[in-house]
Design an enzyme around this catalytic site. Structure first.
Site, PDB file in Angstrom:
ATOM      1  N   THR A 105       0.870  -1.224   0.100  1.00 18.63           N
ATOM      2  CA  THR A 105      -0.029  -0.036  -0.089  1.00 18.63           C
ATOM      3  C   THR A 105       0.909   1.130   0.039  1.00 18.63           C
ATOM      4  OG1 THR A 105      -1.957  -1.089   1.097  1.00 18.63           O
ATOM      5  CG2 THR A 105      -1.803   1.413   1.462  1.00 18.63           C
ATOM      6  N   ARG A 142     -14.480  -7.306  -0.570  1.00 14.83           N
ATOM      7  CA  ARG A 142     -13.531  -7.037   0.580  1.00 14.83           C
ATOM      8  C   ARG A 142     -12.868  -5.491   0.602  1.00 14.83           C
ATOM      9  NH1 ARG A 142      -8.130  -5.209   2.118  1.00 14.83           N
ATOM     10  NH2 ARG A 142      -7.586  -6.052   3.999  1.00 14.83           N
ATOM     11  N   VAL A 143     -13.069  -4.930   1.760  1.00 13.68           N
ATOM     12  CA  VAL A 143     -12.616  -3.509   1.910  1.00 13.68           C
ATOM     13  C   VAL A 143     -11.694  -3.526   3.243  1.00 13.68           C
ATOM     14  CG1 VAL A 143     -13.283  -1.112   2.593  1.00 13.68           C
ATOM     15  CG2 VAL A 143     -14.629  -2.397   0.714  1.00 13.68           C
ATOM     16  N   GLY A 144     -10.603  -2.796   3.253  1.00 16.21           N
ATOM     17  CA  GLY A 144      -9.657  -3.095   4.051  1.00 16.21           C
ATOM     18  C   GLY A 144      -9.462  -1.717   5.133  1.00 16.21           C
ATOM     19  N   THR A 174      -0.349   0.713   7.012  1.00 14.98           N
ATOM     20  CA  THR A 174      -0.359  -0.113   5.781  1.00 14.98           C
ATOM     21  C   THR A 174       0.180  -1.619   6.723  1.00 14.98           C
ATOM     22  OG1 THR A 174       1.251  -1.129   4.391  1.00 14.98           O
ATOM     23  CG2 THR A 174       2.341   0.455   5.779  1.00 14.98           C
ATOM     24  N   GLY A 175      -0.479  -2.734   5.991  1.00 11.47           N
ATOM     25  CA  GLY A 175      -0.291  -4.166   6.439  1.00 11.47           C
ATOM     26  C   GLY A 175      -1.662  -4.740   6.521  1.00 11.47           C
ATOM     27  N   GLY A 184      -4.730  -4.981   6.983  1.00  9.53           N
ATOM     28  CA  GLY A 184      -5.945  -3.944   7.163  1.00  9.53           C
ATOM     29  C   GLY A 184      -7.105  -4.362   8.408  1.00  9.53           C
TER      30      GLY A 184
HETATM   31  N1  ASP Z   1      -3.810  -2.021   4.534  1.00 12.60           N
HETATM   32  C1  ASP Z   1      -3.922  -2.838   3.272  1.00 12.60           C
HETATM   33  C2  ASP Z   1      -5.355  -3.393   3.274  1.00 12.60           C
HETATM   34  O1  ASP Z   1      -5.413  -4.218   4.163  1.00 12.60           O
HETATM   35  C3  ASP Z   1      -3.173  -3.478   2.687  1.00 12.60           C
HETATM   36  C4  ASP Z   1      -1.569  -3.237   2.773  1.00 12.60           C
HETATM   37  O2  ASP Z   1      -1.183  -2.355   3.610  1.00 12.60           O
HETATM   38  O3  ASP Z   1      -0.501  -3.708   2.239  1.00 12.60           O
HETATM   39  O4  ASP Z   1      -6.074  -3.352   2.293  1.00 12.60           O
END
Ligand code: ASP
Length: 294
Positions: free
Chosen positions: A164, A192-194, A214-215, A217
């Site tokens: 992200t 799906r929504v993060g 980021t990570g 979600g």
């Molecule tokens: N945080 C983002 C999500 O869950 C993914 C990411 O940061 O790589 O959609």
């Protein structure tokens, strides 16, 4: 004769992330060089008096279009083979916010999020309605998804971008802003929504701090991580870095992995992660730039 001392140079600061997803045996030199170049551009813009909100949108749009990250061009398809993208912006002044989720068919989801903020009374538009809105506002469309997105053409999974993207800034007027954009997690279910477009979870800006996450979600949503950084500053009197670490520890306690970038109204900056690394670049107050995966 009395001499007037020159006005103090206003403090500005900027932090960028290119995602928490890093593989141990892959080089990220290209991404880090790109982030460093963007940080130099952002530093110059802020020094020339640019608005924090414009700078974070410009930074995120450049990352979306680069194809180097899992956002915009670098996004991966969901299990149904569709490219559903999420993005959000937030302006610390007055806490104005805009976001899109599961948006299909546009080059720059962050521009769509900004348009939601600027041209509707709403905060979040989703799916087909978000795409209709983006079309009505003349935002640049992806003509041929199979030809455009990097993952469609990637020779092997290691060539697929990870991460992200996000930006947080303090401008010379003292305004704070945050923007985040993503293709979401790998292999996500259709619809799906993060955390990215959920104001308070993946993106936040107020008068105290601007934050982008980021990570994984789902964990950042359950921890309300981005807003929690500012809450820790406000209610616990934490300094910014401790607040970021505290929010990240909460994500970690739930079992989640990722990273958080933040800047506060004094120009303090933070970039922390509990993942193996996080691509990032920092314009420290005073102008020094640092960038890396660790
Ligand atoms: N945080 C983002 C999500 O869950 C993914 C990411 O940061 O790589 O959609």
């Amino acid at each position: 004769m009395t001499r007037t001392s020159p006005a103090a140079t206003p403090v500005t600061a900027l932090v960028l992330h290119g995602g928490a997803g890093v593989l141990a045996d892959r080089s990220y030199d290209v991404e880090i060089a790109h982030l460093r170049n963007l940080a130099e551009e952002g530093r110059a813009a802020l020094a020339a008096g640019a608005d924090a909100l414009d700078v974070v949108c410009d930074m995120v749009r450049a990352m979306e279009i680069s194809g180097l990250y899992v956002a915009g061009k670098g996004s991966a398809p969901n299990r149904a083979g569709r490219y559903e993208l999420d993005a959000a912006v937030m302006d610390g002044r007055g806490r104005r916010a805009g976001a899109v989720s599961a948006l299909e068919g546009f080059l720059s989801p962050v521009d769509a999020a900004r348009a939601v903020m600027d041209h509707t009374p709403h905060v979040l538009l989703a799916g087909a309605g978000a795409a209709h809105f983006a079309r009505e506002h003349g935002l640049a469309a992806v003509r041929d998804p199979d030809g455009y997105y990097m993952s469609a053409a990637a020779p092997d999974s290691r060539a697929i971008p990870t991460g992200t993207v996000g930006a947080v800034a303090l401008d010379a007027s003292g305004a704070l802003a945050a923007a985040t954009s993503t293709g979401g997690t790998l292999n996500k279910v259709w619809g799906r929504v993060g955390d990215t477009p959920i104001i308070g979870s993946g993106t936040w800006a107020d008068e105290r701090a601007a934050v982008s996450c980021t990570g994984q979600g789902e964990f950042f949503m359950r921890a309300n991580a981005a807003a929690d950084v500012s809450a820790r500053v406000r209610y616990a009197g934490s300094d910014l870095d401790a607040a970021v670490q505290g929010a990240l520890d909460d994500v970690g306690a739930l079992g989640g992995e990722g990273g958080i970038i933040a800047v506060d109204a004094s120009g303090a900056v933070s970039a922390r992660y509990n993942s193996p690394g996080m691509k990032h670049a920092i314009v420290h107050p005073g102008g020094r730039i640092t960038a890396g995966v660790k």
